[in-house]
Motif scaffolding. Structure first.
Motif, PDB file in Angstrom:
ATOM      1  N   MET A   1       0.876  -1.124  -0.095  1.00 17.21           N
ATOM      2  CA  MET A   1       0.001  -0.062  -0.013  1.00 17.21           C
ATOM      3  C   MET A   1       0.799   1.151   0.090  1.00 17.21           C
ATOM      4  N   SER A   2       0.297   2.105  -0.799  1.00 21.21           N
ATOM      5  CA  SER A   2       1.226   3.345  -0.808  1.00 21.21           C
ATOM      6  C   SER A   2       1.093   4.338   0.535  1.00 21.21           C
ATOM      7  N   LEU A   3       2.025   5.110   0.671  1.00 20.60           N
ATOM      8  CA  LEU A   3       1.863   5.957   1.824  1.00 20.60           C
ATOM      9  C   LEU A   3       0.398   6.769   1.898  1.00 20.60           C
ATOM     10  N   VAL A   4       0.162   7.219   0.857  1.00 17.70           N
ATOM     11  CA  VAL A   4      -0.861   7.944   0.705  1.00 17.70           C
ATOM     12  C   VAL A   4      -2.172   7.376   1.351  1.00 17.70           C
ATOM     13  N   GLN A   5      -2.389   5.922   0.955  1.00 21.69           N
ATOM     14  CA  GLN A   5      -3.511   5.207   1.292  1.00 21.69           C
ATOM     15  C   GLN A   5      -3.563   5.026   3.075  1.00 21.69           C
ATOM     16  N   GLN A   6      -2.016   5.199   3.580  1.00 16.72           N
ATOM     17  CA  GLN A   6      -1.967   4.973   4.883  1.00 16.72           C
ATOM     18  C   GLN A   6      -2.358   6.076   5.620  1.00 16.72           C
ATOM     19  N   LEU A   7      -2.411   7.239   4.951  1.00 16.55           N
ATOM     20  CA  LEU A   7      -2.477   8.533   5.827  1.00 16.55           C
ATOM     21  C   LEU A   7      -3.523   8.340   7.006  1.00 16.55           C
ATOM     22  N   PRO A   8      -4.941   7.827   6.660  1.00 15.92           N
ATOM     23  CA  PRO A   8      -5.779   8.192   7.904  1.00 15.92           C
ATOM     24  C   PRO A   8      -5.386   7.485   8.981  1.00 15.92           C
ATOM     25  N   ALA A   9      -4.664   6.220   8.922  1.00 10.36           N
ATOM     26  CA  ALA A   9      -3.918   5.786   9.918  1.00 10.36           C
ATOM     27  C   ALA A   9      -3.005   6.470  10.653  1.00 10.36           C
ATOM     28  N   LEU A  10      -2.048   7.201   9.722  1.00 11.06           N
ATOM     29  CA  LEU A  10      -0.935   7.863  10.365  1.00 11.06           C
ATOM     30  C   LEU A  10      -1.444   9.112  10.984  1.00 11.06           C
ATOM     31  N   GLN A  11      -2.614   9.468  10.726  1.00 10.05           N
ATOM     32  CA  GLN A  11      -3.143  10.773  11.246  1.00 10.05           C
ATOM     33  C   GLN A  11      -3.147  10.644  12.496  1.00 10.05           C
ATOM     34  N   VAL A  12      -3.555   9.549  13.122  1.00 10.86           N
ATOM     35  CA  VAL A  12      -3.901   9.281  14.578  1.00 10.86           C
ATOM     36  C   VAL A  12      -2.522   8.622  15.094  1.00 10.86           C
ATOM     37  N   ALA A  13      -1.865   7.788  14.450  1.00  6.74           N
ATOM     38  CA  ALA A  13      -0.733   6.941  14.963  1.00  6.74           C
ATOM     39  C   ALA A  13       0.473   7.725  15.316  1.00  6.74           C
ATOM     40  N   VAL A  14       0.734   8.969  14.449  1.00  4.91           N
ATOM     41  CA  VAL A  14       1.622   9.883  14.588  1.00  4.91           C
ATOM     42  C   VAL A  14       1.802  10.728  16.041  1.00  4.91           C
ATOM     43  N   PRO A  15       0.862  11.204  16.339  1.00  5.15           N
ATOM     44  CA  PRO A  15       0.927  11.659  17.709  1.00  5.15           C
ATOM     45  C   PRO A  15       0.822  10.907  18.893  1.00  5.15           C
ATOM     46  N   LEU A  16      -0.190   9.634  18.603  1.00  2.00           N
ATOM     47  CA  LEU A  16      -0.481   8.754  19.497  1.00  2.00           C
ATOM     48  C   LEU A  16       1.046   7.981  19.877  1.00  2.00           C
TER      49      LEU A  16
ATOM     50  N   LEU B   1       0.254  15.861  23.144  1.00  2.00           N
ATOM     51  CA  LEU B   1       0.082  14.804  21.815  1.00  2.00           C
ATOM     52  C   LEU B   1      -1.075  13.781  21.962  1.00  2.00           C
ATOM     53  N   ILE B   2      -1.433  13.344  23.272  1.00  2.00           N
ATOM     54  CA  ILE B   2      -2.588  12.519  23.205  1.00  2.00           C
ATOM     55  C   ILE B   2      -3.624  12.999  23.084  1.00  2.00           C
ATOM     56  N   VAL B   3      -3.837  14.308  23.646  1.00  2.00           N
ATOM     57  CA  VAL B   3      -5.090  15.260  23.276  1.00  2.00           C
ATOM     58  C   VAL B   3      -5.234  15.191  21.890  1.00  2.00           C
ATOM     59  N   LEU B   4      -4.224  15.825  21.206  1.00  5.31           N
ATOM     60  CA  LEU B   4      -4.525  15.737  19.734  1.00  5.31           C
ATOM     61  C   LEU B   4      -4.536  14.343  19.003  1.00  5.31           C
ATOM     62  N   ALA B   5      -4.200  13.395  19.333  1.00  2.59           N
ATOM     63  CA  ALA B   5      -4.354  12.054  18.732  1.00  2.59           C
ATOM     64  C   ALA B   5      -5.671  11.820  19.061  1.00  2.59           C
ATOM     65  N   GLY B   6      -6.479  11.884  20.474  1.00  2.55           N
ATOM     66  CA  GLY B   6      -7.517  11.737  20.792  1.00  2.55           C
ATOM     67  C   GLY B   6      -8.715  12.230  19.928  1.00  2.55           C
ATOM     68  N   LEU B   7      -8.522  13.741  19.866  1.00  6.61           N
ATOM     69  CA  LEU B   7      -9.465  14.648  19.096  1.00  6.61           C
ATOM     70  C   LEU B   7      -9.465  14.152  17.610  1.00  6.61           C
ATOM     71  N   SER B   8      -8.104  13.981  17.192  1.00  2.00           N
ATOM     72  CA  SER B   8      -8.308  13.295  15.575  1.00  2.00           C
ATOM     73  C   SER B   8      -9.172  11.964  15.459  1.00  2.00           C
ATOM     74  N   GLY B   9      -8.619  11.224  16.449  1.00  2.00           N
ATOM     75  CA  GLY B   9      -9.207  10.049  16.376  1.00  2.00           C
ATOM     76  C   GLY B   9     -10.829   9.956  16.415  1.00  2.00           C
TER      77      GLY B   9
END
Lengths: 501, 98, 487, 124, 328
Positions: free
Chosen positions: A1-16, A119-127
């Motif tokens: 899978m390309s990076l672009v397709q992984q973006l939704p997961a990374l959105q939360v995973a990066v700060p989390l 960062l956890i707040v950020l991850a939680g809210l975007s999650g």
């Protein structure tokens, strides 16, 4: 899978996943840098996702590769993209430019924990913003709430502790109410996936548990969103939290709760529930109107800058709900656009407060008298953001207020009444924003300040000032070129109304 | 057989609970809690057999261990109360406060 | 430079000027030179547009597309051209006067004064050139906000309190009434562009028209219709050049100008004429004229008296517009100009008197003609123009308004004009008489004329008032296009 | 029997009430937290009640047993999460209570409010 | 039938206990009763076929929660002052909520009704597919560890946040100093001079630790898993701290190590997700971890459960130490 397709997961995973790393870092500077980098990256991902949504429509992502409804699916449509932009943008700006202000609030030994919580707040809210699963919302709500309590408790005043405790109690009640509601819906449909729920709830013949579920979910989320009269946690929490935290939270945290509220009420309950269309309006509209009136009225008499702005937030939540309670495309567009625009205005105002607090001891209106002479740029940005809050044309606030009034005029007698309330509250906003502006520009400093201190220009640290002006100018930009929020809100409004009869 | 045993355990639990609620002294309650914990362990063990899932005896084991730690924690709490800052705390609330 | 560029230049020039004024704040001479230079340049730019408009051209400039088909756009038409030219020209005179006044009184914060003044001018031009109601509203609000520091210039508690009344009424009415009116118009008409013949015609009927009109009339607080006139006397705390700005150059003119524009381009004269529920405007304007004149009669303070006179004169414009005949519409436009010259002269004179002698009350003016002959001569000309005596500009506009009223046999208007002329005479003539023919009360401080820039400025405006009587042809020509359009 | 099948839901309602009452009516902060635990436990009960199937057994598949009925695993997973969330909230709440006691000398909410009001009065 | 009767019996006790907790003014007694409440609740869960939940409730509700409450109570007043404010409003709100809940009750499916919607959708799929797709007996673990692994990651972060929060609010437990002298100075004592608890405790601790590992790694086959194992592990160390003094316990697992445990577990969990991404799968799609998807799933679940266990143990210990250190 390309990076672009992984973006939704990374959105939360990066700060989390950066958060646990941050607590291992020694030294506040390093922790701050890591948190800022993660936050900036999250913002970049959100922008990329928004661009994808705008060009290709909604995106979905199966966590763990399990298809819905068996696994947890992430869904990003226009509405979630807008909320994502708010959350990640607010976090990136406040973190990147707020180091000086944060350093003021707490000792260096605890700062790495603070940044991890941030960062956890950020991850939680975007999650919350991107998930397509009702229970997952609960989990991320609790993630963000718990971390938010930590951020607020970082306030230097002892009242921050009691405010946090109050928020903790009320927030937990809200989350638990939500959990009860989700449980009841699950009980009747057997699924937790939003899309699946939307389909299956139509077949439910026993309406009572669903009706009660709607009640619990609405009340629970209203608590989190500080809808009047469940707002009582908000003024204390906003007032005593560290200033940057207030700027961050005021820009996005209540909006995320409203986001879920809209999702649930419109997509899951509204269309499938013949009596519900009436109930949603009749239930929320009076609260929205009362919230607008009470919030504005109380803000008018507040002497403390942050408290004043906090009560104004209560009123603004009322605006957002009022637009939604019209249950029309125009109303929802106004409501969603106002989420965005209010975030810009309030974010800038609280950033300005933070900037002022770096140079002035108190934050009562008397304390900031004549501050414009010493901090001309801060004061100007604050006045600009205030104009946006009031809804002066040319600012972002004007756009959504315009849309809201326009939507109200479509609603007949009730609409006219709401329009009158909105106008009255705008006047109140003129009054309380003017009190700030007048204090800054025309007030005379208290006797303690000498003439020499008065004339010396002492601006806030430059990163803070830069961030403040960035947000303040975006108030102007989105006031003149509002196509981005408007396109997103219009698309979102149409999506939300797809089940309406 | 298991049924009779489990009913008997339940009755004992009621008695223990009654003691925990009535007190009168704190020690009565501590003992009652301990006893109730023990009864729960027994109950779980019996029910596991009743359900024909004896592998769930694990649970009973866990309860027993946890129960022990709970009691020790209480004990330590009292050690500190009495030797440390007991003077700060009145044993009963003051009349004015009640 | 294309016409669109010219429009942009006209609006940006004062803003750029403001920046430079702020930068040059430390060197008063440079600062004031920048002001004068900007003002002159602006006048040239604005005037350069007139031939185009005269030729029937309507240049446009779209700055930004907002949402729902709304835009931030400018479009020059005769009425706006007139207002813009007036404001730009008077700014030069006013700047000259300001230099004299501000220095003569050693005012503080002079830089802020000049900066805000320039911003206000930019906003006034925005009002003048606005191509739709949104743009107009935006400029209108900026005008309000930028004039607040001017009104509150002195900065003491009483001044700030008065300035708060000023701001509160103007901002409050605009948000509470004007904005809903605009949004209502938008939901009914689907557009907010100014179109000859109006955009509401046929889309609204019955009492709703009267109600919407009322929202506009009272929402545009700057037009100072009673009862939203209170900000004008409250603003008397401001320095005199600011009063001149308020009364003659920009603010109240922006109000009546906006109202006229709304009547002509949003409602459409024919539409309003056919709609009985809009008739109340005529009576309201008539009432304001008479009431304001009566109040003015009872004032003791010179500037307050002039303020109430302005309220009355503004309603002349509204009355003229509300008569809804071609001649009266032209009269409305001309009266904006005529009143501007007359009133600015009067305020300049009042300011000059204050600068030279610190006198503010009417009874102190005995025999002042002898000490300040130039000033009082100009004052006399201004007052005569207010009353409408030939050979002053005031006569021309009154003539047109009366002619319009006769055209439609509107006896209420005719009666109002005659009565108010009498009242105007009743409060102006005694002052003129007192100034020239009474002897000064003993013990007065010896003084001469005010500083020369101030005197120069007021003489120029007085001359302009006279000149307007003789050379009003271009203005008439320009504005008759307005009539041609509405016919 | 029909009604007895709803007994769990009634207990859920009663526990909810008891816990909720403690949270909003008791000024003592530790009592509030205890009430909150009861409040949350009530919800656990609601979920776990859902998972039961008559004649079923815990959803741990037994080798060699073919016709076993298993209860629903999903609510159990959810409640596992909820229990952990509950203890986390309680722990954080207790930490705050400890700090509040150090800062105010009391953990009764009405008293801290009074102290706050006095503080802001003296600031005026 | 029997389940129903037992259930009614236990639930009634539960209600009585709950009322007593709220009514009791001695907070210490309330805390004791909370322990009972948790045990009863766990027994209830057990007879409702929720073995995993019962184990968790016992370990966390009755064990850790009691210890934490006592730890907090040691630092705050033990008696509640009778409050008089807002009673009627509170009663009104509470009654309203209860009525609303009761209103819904009568259209809910009966207890154990096999035709209830929850048993028709999603859940049967888990029960049918798990042996094929993941092939571990404990379906709860399968759902927790794989189907809803994202939730579980969130849960770990919740625990981590609680740890961060408590450490932030109360301060980090300091480095180890001279225990004896400090304890002498503060008058704080431990149970080391009580012979019976000390002997029993020392005997038990290895077994508890062993049991923790059993629960950790047996989670795929029987009730248990990372959360329970982490809690039991923490309980063992807490037991050690109670007997020998928490300073002694800090020499066994140092504060720095605690921090590493807290974040390391979460990172291990997240790392699995990242690795699956790098291997071309979705986040937390364990099937890509091995050539055989089923093996990959099992491997993934084992690793993330380990991560869960480490973080939970680390956080609970850190919280315990933070409270204990505050009393010094």
């Amino acid at each position: 899978m390309s990076l672009v397709q992984q973006l939704p997961a990374l959105q939360v995973a990066v700060p989390l996943l950066t958060a646990p790393l941050v607590i291992l870092l020694r030294g506040p500077a390093l922790a701050w840098a890591a948190a800022s980098a993660a936050s900036a990256m999250a913002f970049a991902i959100a922008i990329a996702l928004t661009a994808t949504v705008l060009s290709q429509g909604a995106i979905s992502y199966d966590m763990g590769g399990w298809p819905a409804p068996y696994g947890i699916t992430l869904n990003i449509d226009a509405l979630s993209a807008l909320v994502l932009l708010l959350v990640t943008g607010a976090s990136a700006v406040t973190l990147l430019c707020g180091r000086a202000s944060l350093g003021q609030a707490m000792d260096p030994g605890r700062q790495h924990l603070f940044f991890a919580a941030w960062l956890i707040v950020l991850a939680g809210l975007s999650g919350i913003a991107i998930t397509g699963d009702a229970f997952n919302v609960f989990v991320f709500m609790e993630i963000s709430s718990l971390a938010t309590y930590v951020l607020i408790a970082a306030g230097s005043d002892r009242r921050a502790l009691t405010a946090t405790f109050k928020y903790l109690i009320m927030g937990t009640i809200g989350a638990t109410f939500y959990l009860i509601g989700v449980g009841l819906v699950y009980m009747m449909t057997g699924t937790l996936n939003f899309a699946d729920m939307e389909v299956r709830i139509a077949d439910v013949t026993d309406h009572r548990p669903i009706l009660v579920a709607a009640g619990f979910i609405t009340v629970g989320l209203a608590l989190k969103a500080a809808v009047f009269p469940l707002h009582i946690w908000l003024p204390g929490a906003y007032t005593y939290a560290p200033h940057m935290v207030t700027a961050f939270l005021a820009a996005c945290s209540t909006k995320v709760a409203i986001y879920i509220l809209l999702r649930f009420d419109f997509l899951v309950f509204q269309g499938n529930f013949d009596v519900h269309a009436v109930r949603f309006v009749t239930f929320l509209a009076p609260l929205a109107l009362l919230g607008i009136l009470v919030g504005s009225a109380v803000a008018m008499v507040q002497g403390h800058l942050k408290r004043l702005l906090a009560f104004s937030s209560v009123a603004q939540v009322g605006y957002i709900l009022l637009g939604a309670s019209f249950a029309s495309a125009a109303g929802l567009t106004a409501s969603i656009a106002h989420m965005f625009n209010h975030a810009l205005a309030k974010g800038a105002l609280f950033l300005a407060v933070a900037a002022i607090a770096t140079r002035v001891a108190g934050l009562r209106l008397d304390d900031i008298a004549g501050i414009a002479r010493r901090m001309p740029f801060t004061a100007a940005a604050m006045a600009l953001a205030g104009a946006s809050l009031v809804g002066i044309p040319g600012t972002a606030g004007f756009v959504s207020k315009w849309l809201l009034l326009q939507a109200a005029f479509e609603q007949g007698a009730f609409g006219i009444m709401s329009a009158v309330v909105v106008v009255a509250s705008s006047l109140a906003a003129v009054y309380y924003v003017w009190r700030i502006v007048e204090a800054m520009y025309f007030g005379t400093p208290a006797s303690g300040e000498t003439a020499t201190a008065d004339s010396a220009v002492a601006e806030a640290p430059w990163p803070l000032l830069a961030g403040l002006w960035l947000v303040a100018l975006s108030n102007i930009y989105f006031g003149l070129v509002p196509s981005l929020p408007i396109t997103l809100s219009e698309t979102a409004a149409i999506e939300l109304l797809r089940n309406m009869p | 057989m298991f049924l009779a045993a489990s009913v008997a355990i339940l009755v004992t639990m009621v008695l223990a609970l009654a003691r925990a609620l009535m007190g009168p002294s704190v020690y009565d309650r501590v003992l009652a809690v301990n006893m109730l914990g023990t009864k729960t362990v027994l109950f779980l063990a019996v029910v596991a057999f009743l359900y024909e899932r004896p592998d769930f005896l694990d649970l009973a084991l866990a309860y027993a261990l946890i129960n022990f730690i709970g009691v020790l924690a209480v004990l330590q709490f009292f050690e500190n109360r009495h030797s440390g800052d007991a003077s700060k705390e009145p044993e009963k609330p003051k009349a004015g406060e009640a | 430079m294309s016409p669109a560029d010219t429009i942009a230049t006209a609006i940006l020039l004062p803003l750029v000027g403001a920046v430079f004024i702020a930068l040059c704040g430390r060197w008063p001479n440079v600062r004031e030179s920048v002001t004068l230079f900007t003002a002159s340049a602006l006048a040239i730019v604005v005037w350069s547009l007139t031939p185009l408009i005269m030729a029937g051209d309507r240049p446009e400039l779209v700055v930004a597309q907002l949402f729902g088909g709304l835009s931030l756009a400018f479009k020059v038409e005769p009425l706006g051209m007139l207002f813009a030219a007036l404001a730009a020209t008077l700014w030069i005179v006013n700047s000259v006067y300001s230099i004299g006044y501000m220095r003569g009184n050693n005012e503080k914060n002079q830089t802020r004064f000049y900066v805000c003044f320039a911003i206000a001018l930019s906003a006034a031009l925005g009002v003048a050139f606005a191509g739709n109601l949104v743009t107009l509203f935006l400029s209108y609000e900026i005008l309000t906000l930028s004039t607040f520091p001017l009104v509150a210039h002195k900065g003491d508690a009483a001044t700030v309190r008065s300035a708060r009344v000023y701001l509160g009424i103007l901002l409050g009415t605009s948000i509470a009434l004007f904005l809903p009116a605009i949004i209502w118009t938008y939901s009914v008409a689907g557009t907010l562009d100014f179109e000859p013949g109006g955009i509401l015609s046929g889309k609204l009927a019955g009492p709703a028209v009267g109600l919407l009109l009322a929202l506009y009339v009272f929402g545009i607080g700057k037009a100072a219709m009673m009862p939203v006139h209170r900000w004008l006397p409250a603003a008397m705390v401001a320095p005199t050049p600011v009063s001149a700005l308020l009364h003659a150059v920009a603010v109240v003119k922006a109000g009546v100008f906006t109202l006229t524009k709304v009547i002509i381009y949003v409602f459409g004269v024919d539409f309003l004429f056919a709609e009985p529920s809009a008739e109340w405007l005529l009576y309201a304007a008539a009432f304001t004229i008479i009431a304001a004149s009566v109040v003015a009669l009872r004032q003791q303070n010179l500037k307050r008296m002039l303020a109430y006179s302005t309220i009355g004169q503004l309603s002349y414009v509204i009355l003229a517009a509300a008569i809804l005949t071609p001649l009266s519409e032209v009269g409305a436009a001309i009266h904006i100009v005529a009143h501007a010259f007359g009133k600015i002269t009067l305020f300049f004179a009042a300011g000059a008197i204050y600068t030279a002698s610190k006198k503010t009350e009417l009874h102190q003016l005995r025999g002042i003609g002898a000490r300040m002959p130039w000033t009082m001569a100009a004052f006399t000309i201004g007052a005569l123009s207010m009353i409408g005596v030939p050979p002053t500009g005031g006569f021309v506009s009154k003539w047109f308004i009366l002619a319009g009223a006769f055209q439609s046999d509107n006896y209420v208007a005719i009666f109002t004009i005659i009565l108010s002329t009498v009242l105007n005479a009743a409060y102006f003539l005694p002052i003129i008489f007192m100034a020239w023919f009474s002897t000064e009360a003993p013990g007065g401080k010896a003084h001469g004329e005010a500083p020369w820039p101030a005197v120069l400025a007021l003489c120029v405006t007085a001359l302009a008032t006279l000149a307007f009587f003789f050379f009003n042809q271009p203005v008439l020509e320009l504005e008759s296009q307005l009539v041609g359009r509405i016919k | 029997m029909e009604l007895l099948g709803l007994y769990n839901y009634w207990v859920f309602a009663v526990l909810l009430m008891v816990g909720f009452y403690a949270v909003i009516a008791r000024p003592n902060m530790i009592k509030k937290l205890l009430g909150l635990s009861i409040f949350q436990a009530a919800v656990f009960l609601l979920y776990i009640t859902m998972d039961k199937v008559e004649g079923g057994t815990a959803p741990i598949i037994q080798k060699g047993v073919v016709d076993a009925i298993y209860s629903n695993p999903l609510p159990q997973v959810l409640i596992l999460t909820a229990i952990v969330v509950g203890i986390s909230t309680t722990a954080l709440g207790l930490a705050l209570v400890v700090r509040i006691y150090e800062a105010y000398g009391t953990i009764e909410e009405d008293e801290t409010q009074q102290l706050d009001m006095q503080q802001s009065d003296s600031h005026k | 039938m029997m389940t129903v009767v037992f259930g009614i019996f236990l639930l009634t006790l539960l209600v009585i206990t709950a009322v007593a907790i709220v009514k009791e003014e001695n907070l210490f007694t309330s805390v004791m009763l909370t322990g009972i409440f948790s045990l009863l609740m766990a027994a209830n869960f057990f007879i409702l076929d929720a073995a995993d939940v019962a184990l968790t409730e016992a370990a966390i509700g009755a064990g850790i929660s009691t210890v934490l409450l006592l730890g907090a109570l040691a630092l705050t007043p033990r008696f509640e002052r009778k409050g008089r404010t807002g009673r009627w409003l509170a009663l009104f709100v509470v009654s309203l909520t209860t009525l609303v809940v009761m209103y819904a009750t009568f259209e809910k499916p009966r207890l154990g009704d096999p035709n209830a919607p929850v048993h028709q959708h999603v859940a049967p799929w888990y029960l049918e597919q798990t042996p094929l797709l993941i092939d571990i007996p404990n379906v709860v673990t399968a759902v927790l560890g794989s189907y809803r692994a994202y939730d579980t990651l969130g849960e770990v972060i919740v625990v981590l946040t609680a740890g961060i929060g408590v450490l932030f609010v109360l301060g980090l437990p300091g480095a180890v100093g001279d225990r004896k002298r400090e304890d002498l100075a503060t008058g704080r004592t431990y149970l080391s001079h009580h012979l019976v608890p000390q002997v029993v405790g020392r005997l038990l601790i290895p077994f508890i630790l062993l049991f923790a590992f059993y629960v950790q790694f047996h989670g795929e086959y029987g009730p248990g898993g990372g959360f329970q194992a982490g809690a039991i592990f923490a309980a063992a160390i807490i037991l050690y701290a109670l007997i020998e003094g928490e300073r002694e316990a800090l020499t066994v697992i140092t504060p720095r190590m605690l921090m590493w445990m807290m974040s390391g577990g979460a990172l291990l969990y997240g790392g699995v997700g990242i690795v699956t991404m790098l291997l071309g799968g979705n986040f937390l799609e364990y099937s890509v971890l091995a050539a055989n998807p089923v093996t990959g799933q099992q491997l993934g679940i084992i690793v993330i459960e380990l991560g869960v266990g480490i973080t939970v143990a680390g956080v609970l210990l850190a919280i315990f130490h933070a409270f204990a250190a505050r009393g010094r």
